[in-house]
Design a protein around this motif. Structure first.
Motif: not given
Length: 116
Positions: A1-8, A13-18, A27-28
């Protein structure tokens, strides 16, 4: 399971790519800190509103060629943070001016910037 930091980070990255912004550094933790300050100092719904408007202002400054992406984001978040603190009545300590650029202020002019 991913951590919250990994998910964010993955979501960022997905938003930036979109939006075709793969080269933009976000800087999250700084964005989340600004959201937290706005949520606690104003009202909870101020968190997404504050971060959205700060991001929009940064994008306008970068897009107009006034300043590089990183500098515009830093300036916009600084303006938003100062405004939140002012709104909440938190005393502010002045930041030293950046004199490394000839004739330029520490922060670029961002519409509504109380420091310019």
């Amino acid at each position: 399971m991913k951590t919250q930091d990994e998910t964010l980070e993955e979501w960022c990255r997905a938003l930036l790519q979109a939006f075709e912004l793969e080269g933009v550094e976000v800087d999250i933790n700084e964005v989340l800190a600004l959201a937290g300050v706005a949520a606690h100092a104003v009202v909870r719904p101020a968190a997404p509103l504050t971060t959205f408007i700060a991001g929009f202002a940064a994008g306008m400054a970068s897009g107009s060629g006034q300043v590089p992406d990183a500098e515009s984001m830093q300036a916009a978040m600084g303006v938003a943070r100062a405004l939140v603190q002012d709104y909440a009545g938190v005393p502010q300590t002045p930041e030293p001016a950046d004199t490394s650029r000839t004739g330029a202020a520490a922060e670029p002019s961002v519409e509504g910037n109380p420091r310019t």
